[in-house]
Structure formats: C-alpha cells, structure tokens
Design an enzyme around this catalytic site. Structure first.
Site, short mmCIF file in Angstrom:
data_model
loop_
_atom_site.label_atom_id
_atom_site.label_comp_id
_atom_site.label_asym_id
_atom_site.label_seq_id
_atom_site.Cartn_x
_atom_site.Cartn_y
_atom_site.Cartn_z
N PRO A 69 0.60 -1.25 -0.05
CA PRO A 69 -0.09 -0.14 -0.07
C PRO A 69 0.64 1.30 0.11
O PRO A 69 0.23 2.45 -0.61
CB PRO A 69 -0.97 0.09 1.34
CG PRO A 69 -0.91 -1.59 1.72
CD PRO A 69 0.44 -2.16 1.10
N THR A 96 2.64 3.28 -5.50
CA THR A 96 2.91 4.51 -5.64
C THR A 96 3.60 4.99 -4.27
O THR A 96 3.09 5.09 -3.45
CB THR A 96 1.66 5.17 -5.82
OG1 THR A 96 0.97 4.70 -7.02
CG2 THR A 96 1.85 6.84 -6.08
N LYS A 171 3.82 9.35 -12.03
CA LYS A 171 2.71 8.63 -11.51
C LYS A 171 1.73 9.64 -10.68
O LYS A 171 0.72 9.99 -11.01
CB LYS A 171 3.04 7.25 -10.68
CG LYS A 171 1.56 6.71 -10.04
CD LYS A 171 0.63 6.39 -10.79
CE LYS A 171 -0.73 6.00 -10.11
NZ LYS A 171 -0.58 4.69 -9.32
N LYS A 243 -4.11 9.42 -0.14
CA LYS A 243 -2.73 8.82 0.16
C LYS A 243 -1.81 9.66 -1.14
O LYS A 243 -0.91 10.43 -0.96
CB LYS A 243 -2.40 7.58 -0.12
CG LYS A 243 -0.98 7.04 -0.22
CD LYS A 243 -0.89 5.61 -0.28
CE LYS A 243 0.49 5.29 -0.99
NZ LYS A 243 0.60 5.99 -2.17
#
Length: 286
Positions: A69, A96, A171, A243
C-alpha cells in the site's frame, strides 16, 4: 549484464496486486505470492502460484514485485528481501511512493548488487487483470530491458520516463491531473443539477463537447473502486484520492514547487469521492 528473471515474487494482493498476480500466473511465470491476509492468495494459487507465509521466503526469487500500500510497506518488504545476500536480483516497485523514497531505496538495493525500478502503474484493477496497465518506469535502461518480458506481461504500454524516482514523479503527476479532472466533474454536476440538468444528460452532453474526458465517461469507476476498497478493508487514508494527493503535496514541498491545487484537493476530494460512492451503494445518486 545479469540474466533475465526466471522466478518472481509478488508482495501485496490487494485491489491492484491480486489482478497483477493473476495476470503473471496466467502468463506462466514461476510466481510466489505473499499478503498479510493469507486468504487473498487463494485465487492466485488456483492459477498455479505458490503462497508463502512470510516475506523472508520471497528472498530466493530473482525478482521481487511490490504492490503493497505505501512507502513504509515497500521499505519493510524490501528490507526482508535484501536480508538475504544474493547479488543480481531485481526489484520492481509498482506501488505509488514518493520519488525520494524510490531514489533512497534504489541506493540501498544497489549497495547489495540488487537493481531497483520504480514502476508505478495506472489503469486500475480492470486493466491489471488484462495486462494492459500503463507502466511508468524509472531506472537504468539496461535494467528495464532485462525485465522487459516481465513488465510487458502486466503493461501495455511500458514507458521509460527517466532515472529512478521519475516513475514515481510521473505517477503522482498523473494522479494530480486525474483528481483535478474528477473534482471539476463533480463540481460541474452540482452546478448543472442546481439548474435542472440531470447528471446523465450532462455526462452525455460532455461526451461530444470540449469538456469530454475519460473521467466523465467513466464516473462510476470511482464508486466501484471505493466499494472494492471497502470490501478489502482498506482505510480511506490509504486510498489513492487520499494518499496519492498527500504525497503530491509532500513531494512538491521537498522540491520547492508550488502546488496550490493539489493542496486544496488533498483537503477536500476524499470526502467527496467517499460520499458519492456511499450514495451509489444506497441508490441515492441523482
């Protein structure tokens, strides 16, 4: 130059990691998988993968693929992988993370003769399941080519965007663009609804207008994604609309770049996405 990989380990079988692992297993890769929720491995094991009980068991594999995560989870699993001293391996970070995290961890891995690519992906679980994710790869071009067959299994296209850290930056830039668009569509719906325009009529109008976008044409993608996160027990703070936007702000601060729109989105968008998804589940959307 090190040999191409023959065995792969994948850590993280969540919303993205499970279809990623399934795609690799169906393609015939010698795959070992691990997740803290052991039951998540069952569908991939049915496709021929091997489930292992702890991350240390992944260390004998030629390549470690990370779909965990966040930055802390990436570092934790990588530490366990590097605890076994075996140069010539490689790590692919599909998670990410912050650009500075990718750069720092690549240096740690290089000290042990292990290559690291930061290769976050875009496209969601549906494209992960079909091997058509956009893979934004940062790292040494020779390492990218050595891992080309593996990357091509999950991605189409696989783009090399620069050195380690560049994949993470690209990203996060994509996330900022995407979520800014999403916020605009939400606000446009509010405005149009207040003037008697049904949401479906507005979205249909946008499809042939200059306001057209993937976001507007796939607005229920976020409702489905939020529902999948609910089912897997993923906290709201760990979801991309929370996030990733927070990481854009953090990375921008580190680079001394002003991102006022990202700051506003980081404070407001998550509540909006979650509220709309909840309304969709209860059938209350207009």
């Amino acid at each position: 130059m090190a040999a191409p990989p023959t065995s792969v380990a994948l850590a993280g079988l969540g919303n993205l990691g499970l279809p990623l692992a399934s795609t690799l297993a169906r393609a015939g890769w010698d795959l070992a998988v691990h997740d803290v929720v052991t039951e998540r491995a069952e569908p991939v094991v049915a496709l021929g993968a091997t489930a292992v009980a702890d991350v240390a068991a992944l260390a004998e594999r030629d390549v470690l693929v990370l779909a965990v995560p966040d930055d802390a989870a990436v570092e934790q699993v990588l530490d366990a992988y590097l605890a076994v001293q075996r140069p010539g391996r490689a790590v692919v970070v599909h998670s990410t993370v912050l650009p500075q995290t990718a750069t720092r961890l690549a240096a740690v891995a290089a000290d042990q003769g292990v290559d690291l690519l930061d290769a976050p992906v875009s496209g969601g679980a549906e494209r992960a399941a079909t091997g058509t994710l956009t893979v934004l790869t940062g790292g040494d071009p020779t390492v990218v080519e050595r891992l080309r067959a593996l990357l091509d299994t999950v991605g189409d296209p696989v783009l090399h965007v620069g050195p380690v850290g560049a994949g993470a930056a690209a990203k996060l830039a994509n996330q900022l663009t995407m979520f800014a668009n999403l916020a605009g569509v939400y606000e446009a719906i509010d405005f149009a609804t207040a003037h008697g325009v049904e949401t479906a009529a507005l979205l249909s109008a946008l499809e042939t207008s200059l306001g057209d976008s993937w976001i507007a044409r796939n607005l229920d993608f976020w409702d489905r994604t939020a529902a999948a996160y609910d089912e897997s027990g993923t906290p709201v703070a760990s979801r991309p609309w929370s996030k990733d936007l927070a990481e854009v702000v953090q990375a921008a601060r580190a680079a001394d770049v002003a991102v006022p729109l990202a700051g506003w989105l980081a404070q407001t968008l998550a509540a909006r996405v979650e509220a709309r998804a909840a309304a969709a589940r209860s059938g209350e959307q207009r």
